[in-house]
Design a protein around this motif. Structure first.
Motif, PDB file in Angstrom:
ATOM      1  N   SER A 121       3.344   6.520  -6.791  1.00  8.89           N
ATOM      2  CA  SER A 121       2.441   7.530  -7.354  1.00  8.89           C
ATOM      3  C   SER A 121       2.959   8.935  -7.091  1.00  8.89           C
ATOM      4  CB  SER A 121       1.036   7.390  -6.773  1.00  8.89           C
ATOM      5  OG  SER A 121       0.483   6.172  -7.126  1.00  8.89           O
ATOM      6  N   ASP A 171      -5.565   5.032  -6.200  1.00 12.94           N
ATOM      7  CA  ASP A 171      -5.855   4.817  -4.783  1.00 12.94           C
ATOM      8  C   ASP A 171      -7.206   5.453  -4.497  1.00 12.94           C
ATOM      9  OD1 ASP A 171      -6.009   4.671  -2.043  1.00 12.94           O
ATOM     10  OD2 ASP A 171      -4.023   5.523  -1.670  1.00 12.94           O
ATOM     11  N   GLU A 223      -8.614   6.232  -1.954  1.00 13.38           N
ATOM     12  CA  GLU A 223      -8.569   7.203  -0.865  1.00 13.38           C
ATOM     13  C   GLU A 223      -7.957   8.529  -1.308  1.00 13.38           C
ATOM     14  OE1 GLU A 223      -6.731   5.451   2.543  1.00 13.38           O
ATOM     15  OE2 GLU A 223      -8.056   3.707   2.501  1.00 13.38           O
ATOM     16  N   ASP A 263      -1.216   4.407 -11.231  1.00 14.86           N
ATOM     17  CA  ASP A 263      -1.777   3.753 -10.052  1.00 14.86           C
ATOM     18  C   ASP A 263      -2.988   4.529  -9.567  1.00 14.86           C
ATOM     19  OD1 ASP A 263       0.185   1.762 -10.024  1.00 14.86           O
ATOM     20  OD2 ASP A 263       1.560   3.053  -8.906  1.00 14.86           O
ATOM     21  N   THR A 322       2.936   1.557  -3.254  1.00 16.84           N
ATOM     22  CA  THR A 322       2.140   2.065  -4.364  1.00 16.84           C
ATOM     23  C   THR A 322       1.950   3.569  -4.241  1.00 16.84           C
ATOM     24  OG1 THR A 322       0.984  -0.030  -4.543  1.00 16.84           O
ATOM     25  CG2 THR A 322      -0.061   1.861  -5.569  1.00 16.84           C
ATOM     26  N   PHE A 323       1.682   4.024  -3.038  1.00 13.91           N
ATOM     27  CA  PHE A 323       1.521   5.460  -2.800  1.00 13.91           C
ATOM     28  C   PHE A 323       2.814   6.202  -3.115  1.00 13.91           C
ATOM     29  CE2 PHE A 323       2.029   9.062   0.139  1.00 13.91           C
ATOM     30  CZ  PHE A 323       1.039   9.884  -0.388  1.00 13.91           C
ATOM     31  N   MET A 356       0.831  -1.190   0.000  1.00 14.85           N
ATOM     32  CA  MET A 356       0.000   0.000   0.000  1.00 14.85           C
ATOM     33  C   MET A 356       0.871   1.248   0.000  1.00 14.85           C
ATOM     34  SD  MET A 356      -3.250   0.978   0.397  1.00 14.85           S
ATOM     35  CE  MET A 356      -4.244   2.195   1.141  1.00 14.85           C
ATOM     36  N   ASP A 383      -6.624  -5.363  -7.138  1.00 19.06           N
ATOM     37  CA  ASP A 383      -6.078  -5.792  -5.851  1.00 19.06           C
ATOM     38  C   ASP A 383      -6.707  -7.127  -5.457  1.00 19.06           C
ATOM     39  OD1 ASP A 383      -8.618  -5.217  -4.874  1.00 19.06           O
ATOM     40  OD2 ASP A 383      -7.991  -3.423  -3.779  1.00 19.06           O
ATOM     41  N   ASN A 425      -6.560  -1.085  -8.955  1.00 17.54           N
ATOM     42  CA  ASN A 425      -5.519  -0.295  -8.308  1.00 17.54           C
ATOM     43  C   ASN A 425      -4.566   0.327  -9.317  1.00 17.54           C
ATOM     44  OD1 ASN A 425      -4.009  -2.528  -8.965  1.00 17.54           O
ATOM     45  ND2 ASN A 425      -3.535  -3.111  -6.869  1.00 17.54           N
ATOM     46  N   SER A 432      -5.441  11.192  -8.101  1.00 17.30           N
ATOM     47  CA  SER A 432      -5.544  10.301  -9.260  1.00 17.30           C
ATOM     48  C   SER A 432      -6.124  11.029 -10.465  1.00 17.30           C
ATOM     49  CB  SER A 432      -6.419   9.090  -8.928  1.00 17.30           C
ATOM     50  OG  SER A 432      -5.796   8.285  -7.957  1.00 17.30           O
TER      51      SER A 432
END
Length: 168
Positions: free
Chosen positions: A8, A129, A131, A127, A4-5, A1, A88, A94, A136
């Motif tokens: 990004s 997310d 949240e 990617d 990935t963040f 997680m 995911d 994702n 994005s």
């Protein structure tokens, strides 16, 4: 997680740094005299503006009507699509693939093809997310702008290779 963040954020910072420093492939793609006087037909939107801007920097004189041009650049299609790249463990997206497809041709005043129908495509993956929806969406918009510029430059490079056309 977190990985990935971080990817990004790093990608977003890299894109912003490149565009902030003024890096753009510009000019230096001179059009031949035969295709400089052109009229552009393209779907309304940001791509048409980007294409016309790059054409002008390459020496094109954009006519305000078809009759006033030696050639007509006809962009029949300029479409964006987004598909799921990866999922995911819960089956939620994702990453996404962003595709930009353009179909164009170049015609003389009589409707004869100077350059046959050509299809170009640019693709990027990013990617996602759930949240961080705003980040994005911002990344997608920046990638689309980059892809529009890339395809517009491809068109100008291809048109610059037309050296044997003499308008009537």
């Amino acid at each position: 997680m977190l990985n990935t963040f971080m990817r990004s954020v790093l990608l977003l910072v890299l894109i912003m740094a490149i565009t902030a420093c003024g890096f753009h492939l510009r000019g230096n793609i001179p059009l031949s005299e035969g295709v400089k006087n052109m009229f552009v037909i393209a779907p309304a939107g940001t791509f048409k503006g980007e294409l016309e801007s790059i054409l002008t920097r390459a020496g094109a004189v954009l006519a305000t009507a078809e009759g006033g041009a030696d050639v007509v650049l006809n962009v029949a299609q300029a479409n964006v699509s987004r598909t799921v790249g990866t999922l995911d463990s819960l089956g939620k997206a994702n990453s996404y693939n962003l595709n930009f497809n353009v179909t164009y041709s170049l015609d003389d005043q009589e409707g004869n093809k100077v350059r046959k129908v050509t299809k170009l495509k640019a693709t990027r993956q990013y990617d996602f997310d759930p949240e961080r929806i705003i980040e994005s969406e911002s990344e997608e918009a920046e990638l689309l702008e980059s892809m529009e510029q890339e395809v517009a430059l491809q068109i100008v490079r291809q048109l610059s290779s037309i050296t044997d056309f003499v308008p009537k």
